[in-house]
Design a protein around this motif. Structure first.
Motif, PDB file in Angstrom:
ATOM      1  N   LYS A 185     -43.648  35.443  93.139  1.00  0.00           N
ATOM      2  CA  LYS A 185     -43.455  34.148  93.982  1.00  0.00           C
ATOM      3  C   LYS A 185     -44.700  33.069  93.498  1.00  0.00           C
ATOM      4  CE  LYS A 185     -41.552  36.530  97.985  1.00  0.00           C
ATOM      5  NZ  LYS A 185     -41.786  37.806  97.652  1.00  0.00           N
ATOM      6  N   GLU A 186     -44.080  32.052  92.846  1.00  0.00           N
ATOM      7  CA  GLU A 186     -45.135  31.144  92.435  1.00  0.00           C
ATOM      8  C   GLU A 186     -45.120  29.735  93.334  1.00  0.00           C
ATOM      9  OE1 GLU A 186     -45.216  28.012  88.519  1.00  0.00           O
ATOM     10  OE2 GLU A 186     -44.259  29.801  88.379  1.00  0.00           O
ATOM     11  N   TYR A 187     -46.782  29.418  93.532  1.00  0.00           N
ATOM     12  CA  TYR A 187     -46.918  28.401  94.406  1.00  0.00           C
ATOM     13  C   TYR A 187     -47.679  27.184  93.872  1.00  0.00           C
ATOM     14  CZ  TYR A 187     -45.881  32.085  97.837  1.00  0.00           C
ATOM     15  OH  TYR A 187     -45.238  33.072  98.584  1.00  0.00           O
ATOM     16  N   LEU A 188     -47.608  25.866  94.408  1.00  0.00           N
ATOM     17  CA  LEU A 188     -48.470  25.028  93.985  1.00  0.00           C
ATOM     18  C   LEU A 188     -49.428  24.923  95.299  1.00  0.00           C
ATOM     19  CD1 LEU A 188     -49.596  22.491  92.356  1.00  0.00           C
ATOM     20  CD2 LEU A 188     -47.460  21.294  93.365  1.00  0.00           C
ATOM     21  N   VAL A 189     -50.675  24.707  95.212  1.00  0.00           N
ATOM     22  CA  VAL A 189     -51.621  24.757  96.100  1.00  0.00           C
ATOM     23  C   VAL A 189     -52.546  23.511  95.792  1.00  0.00           C
ATOM     24  CG1 VAL A 189     -53.364  26.125  97.554  1.00  0.00           C
ATOM     25  CG2 VAL A 189     -51.425  27.120  96.422  1.00  0.00           C
ATOM     26  N   THR A 203     -58.223  43.955 100.198  1.00  0.00           N
ATOM     27  CA  THR A 203     -58.466  43.070  99.134  1.00  0.00           C
ATOM     28  C   THR A 203     -57.205  42.539  98.514  1.00  0.00           C
ATOM     29  OG1 THR A 203     -60.616  44.159  98.810  1.00  0.00           O
ATOM     30  CG2 THR A 203     -59.481  42.976  96.650  1.00  0.00           C
ATOM     31  N   THR A 204     -56.851  41.624  97.961  1.00  0.00           N
ATOM     32  CA  THR A 204     -55.582  41.183  97.306  1.00  0.00           C
ATOM     33  C   THR A 204     -55.583  41.493  95.709  1.00  0.00           C
ATOM     34  OG1 THR A 204     -56.598  39.005  96.530  1.00  0.00           O
ATOM     35  CG2 THR A 204     -55.571  38.944  98.720  1.00  0.00           C
ATOM     36  N   LYS A 205     -54.481  41.798  95.430  1.00  0.00           N
ATOM     37  CA  LYS A 205     -54.306  42.355  94.056  1.00  0.00           C
ATOM     38  C   LYS A 205     -54.361  41.250  92.978  1.00  0.00           C
ATOM     39  CE  LYS A 205     -50.314  45.543  95.146  1.00  0.00           C
ATOM     40  NZ  LYS A 205     -48.915  45.689  95.040  1.00  0.00           N
ATOM     41  N   PRO A 206     -54.881  41.691  91.837  1.00  0.00           N
ATOM     42  CA  PRO A 206     -55.291  40.615  90.810  1.00  0.00           C
ATOM     43  C   PRO A 206     -53.852  39.966  90.550  1.00  0.00           C
ATOM     44  CG  PRO A 206     -56.234  42.826  89.996  1.00  0.00           C
ATOM     45  CD  PRO A 206     -55.410  42.906  91.473  1.00  0.00           C
ATOM     46  N   CYS A 207     -53.886  38.797  90.264  1.00  0.00           N
ATOM     47  CA  CYS A 207     -53.041  37.687  90.031  1.00  0.00           C
ATOM     48  C   CYS A 207     -53.216  36.691  89.202  1.00  0.00           C
ATOM     49  CB  CYS A 207     -52.538  36.986  91.418  1.00  0.00           C
ATOM     50  SG  CYS A 207     -53.824  36.025  92.372  1.00  0.00           S
ATOM     51  N   PHE A 208     -52.340  35.964  88.714  1.00  0.00           N
ATOM     52  CA  PHE A 208     -52.200  34.833  87.899  1.00  0.00           C
ATOM     53  C   PHE A 208     -52.629  33.482  88.490  1.00  0.00           C
ATOM     54  CE2 PHE A 208     -50.550  30.894  86.104  1.00  0.00           C
ATOM     55  CZ  PHE A 208     -51.079  30.815  84.430  1.00  0.00           C
ATOM     56  N   VAL A 209     -53.632  32.722  88.198  1.00  0.00           N
ATOM     57  CA  VAL A 209     -54.073  31.314  88.882  1.00  0.00           C
ATOM     58  C   VAL A 209     -54.346  30.751  87.606  1.00  0.00           C
ATOM     59  CG1 VAL A 209     -55.643  30.545  90.381  1.00  0.00           C
ATOM     60  CG2 VAL A 209     -55.093  32.980  90.680  1.00  0.00           C
ATOM     61  N   ALA A 210     -54.172  29.428  87.786  1.00  0.00           N
ATOM     62  CA  ALA A 210     -54.598  28.452  86.801  1.00  0.00           C
ATOM     63  C   ALA A 210     -54.727  27.147  87.511  1.00  0.00           C
ATOM     64  CB  ALA A 210     -53.327  28.243  85.943  1.00  0.00           C
ATOM     65  N   LYS A 211     -55.874  26.172  87.205  1.00  0.00           N
ATOM     66  CA  LYS A 211     -56.071  24.997  87.761  1.00  0.00           C
ATOM     67  C   LYS A 211     -55.116  23.918  87.079  1.00  0.00           C
ATOM     68  CE  LYS A 211     -59.870  21.722  87.792  1.00  0.00           C
ATOM     69  NZ  LYS A 211     -61.138  21.186  87.454  1.00  0.00           N
ATOM     70  N   THR A 212     -54.472  23.141  87.920  1.00  0.00           N
ATOM     71  CA  THR A 212     -53.457  22.241  87.776  1.00  0.00           C
ATOM     72  C   THR A 212     -54.062  20.611  88.081  1.00  0.00           C
ATOM     73  OG1 THR A 212     -52.299  22.442  89.846  1.00  0.00           O
ATOM     74  CG2 THR A 212     -51.645  23.876  88.017  1.00  0.00           C
ATOM     75  N   GLY A 213     -55.011  20.686  88.624  1.00  0.00           N
ATOM     76  CA  GLY A 213     -55.619  19.365  88.834  1.00  0.00           C
ATOM     77  C   GLY A 213     -56.975  19.056  89.304  1.00  0.00           C
ATOM     78  N   ALA A 238     -56.490  21.169  92.668  1.00  0.00           N
ATOM     79  CA  ALA A 238     -55.250  21.912  92.706  1.00  0.00           C
ATOM     80  C   ALA A 238     -55.084  22.907  91.737  1.00  0.00           C
ATOM     81  CB  ALA A 238     -53.672  20.768  92.453  1.00  0.00           C
ATOM     82  N   PHE A 239     -54.227  23.774  92.303  1.00  0.00           N
ATOM     83  CA  PHE A 239     -53.837  25.007  91.209  1.00  0.00           C
ATOM     84  C   PHE A 239     -52.510  25.855  91.560  1.00  0.00           C
ATOM     85  CE2 PHE A 239     -56.066  26.671  94.927  1.00  0.00           C
ATOM     86  CZ  PHE A 239     -55.188  27.940  95.507  1.00  0.00           C
ATOM     87  N   LYS A 240     -52.215  26.577  90.767  1.00  0.00           N
ATOM     88  CA  LYS A 240     -50.892  27.296  90.995  1.00  0.00           C
ATOM     89  C   LYS A 240     -51.287  28.830  90.847  1.00  0.00           C
ATOM     90  CE  LYS A 240     -48.910  27.792  86.237  1.00  0.00           C
ATOM     91  NZ  LYS A 240     -47.711  27.470  85.282  1.00  0.00           N
ATOM     92  N   ILE A 241     -50.408  29.213  91.755  1.00  0.00           N
ATOM     93  CA  ILE A 241     -50.854  30.665  91.897  1.00  0.00           C
ATOM     94  C   ILE A 241     -49.598  31.374  91.887  1.00  0.00           C
ATOM     95  CG2 ILE A 241     -50.846  30.823  94.212  1.00  0.00           C
ATOM     96  CD1 ILE A 241     -53.047  33.074  94.292  1.00  0.00           C
ATOM     97  N   ILE A 242     -49.318  32.775  91.076  1.00  0.00           N
ATOM     98  CA  ILE A 242     -48.273  33.620  91.089  1.00  0.00           C
ATOM     99  C   ILE A 242     -48.771  34.997  91.954  1.00  0.00           C
ATOM    100  CG2 ILE A 242     -46.308  34.815  89.786  1.00  0.00           C
ATOM    101  CD1 ILE A 242     -47.221  32.742  87.485  1.00  0.00           C
ATOM    102  N   LEU A 243     -48.007  35.411  92.937  1.00  0.00           N
ATOM    103  CA  LEU A 243     -48.104  36.590  93.859  1.00  0.00           C
ATOM    104  C   LEU A 243     -47.090  37.350  93.533  1.00  0.00           C
ATOM    105  CD1 LEU A 243     -49.575  35.100  96.986  1.00  0.00           C
ATOM    106  CD2 LEU A 243     -50.830  35.632  95.056  1.00  0.00           C
ATOM    107  N   THR A 244     -47.459  38.908  93.576  1.00  0.00           N
ATOM    108  CA  THR A 244     -46.490  39.957  93.675  1.00  0.00           C
ATOM    109  C   THR A 244     -46.628  40.650  94.829  1.00  0.00           C
ATOM    110  OG1 THR A 244     -48.154  41.447  92.423  1.00  0.00           O
ATOM    111  CG2 THR A 244     -46.395  40.081  91.127  1.00  0.00           C
ATOM    112  N   GLN A 245     -47.353  40.311  95.960  1.00  0.00           N
ATOM    113  CA  GLN A 245     -47.597  40.752  97.253  1.00  0.00           C
ATOM    114  C   GLN A 245     -47.301  39.640  98.415  1.00  0.00           C
ATOM    115  OE1 GLN A 245     -52.587  41.067  96.887  1.00  0.00           O
ATOM    116  NE2 GLN A 245     -51.253  42.464  98.106  1.00  0.00           N
ATOM    117  N   GLY A 246     -47.012  39.997  99.355  1.00  0.00           N
ATOM    118  CA  GLY A 246     -46.857  38.977 100.552  1.00  0.00           C
ATOM    119  C   GLY A 246     -47.543  39.446 101.900  1.00  0.00           C
ATOM    120  N   LEU A 247     -48.954  39.399 101.819  1.00  0.00           N
ATOM    121  CA  LEU A 247     -49.720  39.519 102.958  1.00  0.00           C
ATOM    122  C   LEU A 247     -49.363  38.038 103.832  1.00  0.00           C
ATOM    123  CD1 LEU A 247     -52.886  41.040 101.299  1.00  0.00           C
ATOM    124  CD2 LEU A 247     -51.121  42.048 102.446  1.00  0.00           C
TER     125      LEU A 247
END
Length: 262
Positions: A140-144, A170-180, A183-192
């Motif tokens: 699941k990919e999010y803009l934050v 502790t959350t699982k390692p995930c993809f995160v990238a700065k977009t502004g 702002a950043f985008k993040i891709i999660l594979t868990q849903g806490l």
């Protein structure tokens, strides 16, 4: 119906009433009855018994008829301020009422009230159960957007995993990238529960906007808040292929299966 009965949450899920998880919440809240008596979590529905949900009768024959309904799978842009639960406890408008779709459908998973973006809605109980299992690791990919500049240190810590003190996990390692700048985008594979908001809070940041852009291969695209569309055949088949090997058991059922050695 099987001669020895069917678990009540599965019965309601396959009838298109709600997901198994939501069914368990309704049962625990005393909203579900079997032959006029309050049902218990894990109880089975036997042939010939009548089930009611908030006074609405769902019989075994009614359940069979539900399979004749057209299978529905929608991509919906949930606006901020709309809740995904149908619980009586939340006075805010819910997504089922917002859409007012002619067939009874319910959301796959949740987005919290303050968040917006893509959510899938369906009347296919087994599909919901497979996609809701956290162990199935669907992206699941999010803009934050946050309240102050995003730093390299923040990105590094988010990628590595953040200890959430409120949940003691502790959350699982995930993809995160700065977009502004903020702002950043993040891709999660868990849903806490409220995971991204909690992660940011632990690192001293406050979420100002949280928007889900993608679930697996399904993208929000230019869908406007409050609008929906049917998935294309290509999207549907790609998603079905991706979850083909996924378990549709609840956590308790899966745990019992393992303990039984099956």
């Amino acid at each position: 119906m099987e001669a020895d009965g069917i678990r009540l949450n599965k019965f309601l899920s396959e009838a298109g009433i709600c997901s198994r998880r939501e069914a368990d919440r309704l049962i625990e809240a005393g909203k579900v009855k079997i032959n006029g008596q309050a049902a218990a979590t894990g109880q089975k529905v036997l042939p010939g018994q009548s089930v009611t949900v908030k006074g609405r009768v769902i019989t075994a024959s009614g359940r069979k008829e539900s399979h004749k309904e057209k299978q529905v799978l929608l991509a919906v842009h949930k606006p901020k301020g709309i809740v995904c639960t149908t619980s009586d406890k939340d006075r805010a408008p819910n997504i089922v009422d917002m859409l007012d779709y002619p067939v009874r459908i319910y959301p796959i998973g949740r987005l919290d009230k303050e968040s917006e973006g893509l959510i899938l809605m369906t009347n296919q109980g087994d599909l919901v159960n497979k996609m809701m299992r956290s162990g199935n690791a669907h992206e699941k990919e999010y803009l934050v957007k946050v309240n102050r500049p995003v730093t390299d240190d923040f990105i590094r810590k988010m990628k590595k995993g953040v200890h959430l003190s409120e949940l003691d996990v502790t959350t699982k390692p995930c993809f995160v990238a700065k977009t502004g700048e903020k702002a950043f985008k993040i891709i999660l594979t868990q849903g806490l529960n409220r995971q991204i908001r909690r992660m940011c809070k632990e690192l001293g940041f406050e979420v100002r906007l949280l928007k889900r852009m993608r679930i697996m291969n399904i993208e929000l695209g230019d869908l406007k808040p409050g609008a929906y569309r049917e998935l294309s055949k290509k999207e549907y088949h790609q998603m079905k292929e991706a979850i083909k090997g996924s378990s549709n058991l609840s956590y308790k059922e899966h745990k019992k299966e393992l303990s039984d050695g099956r």
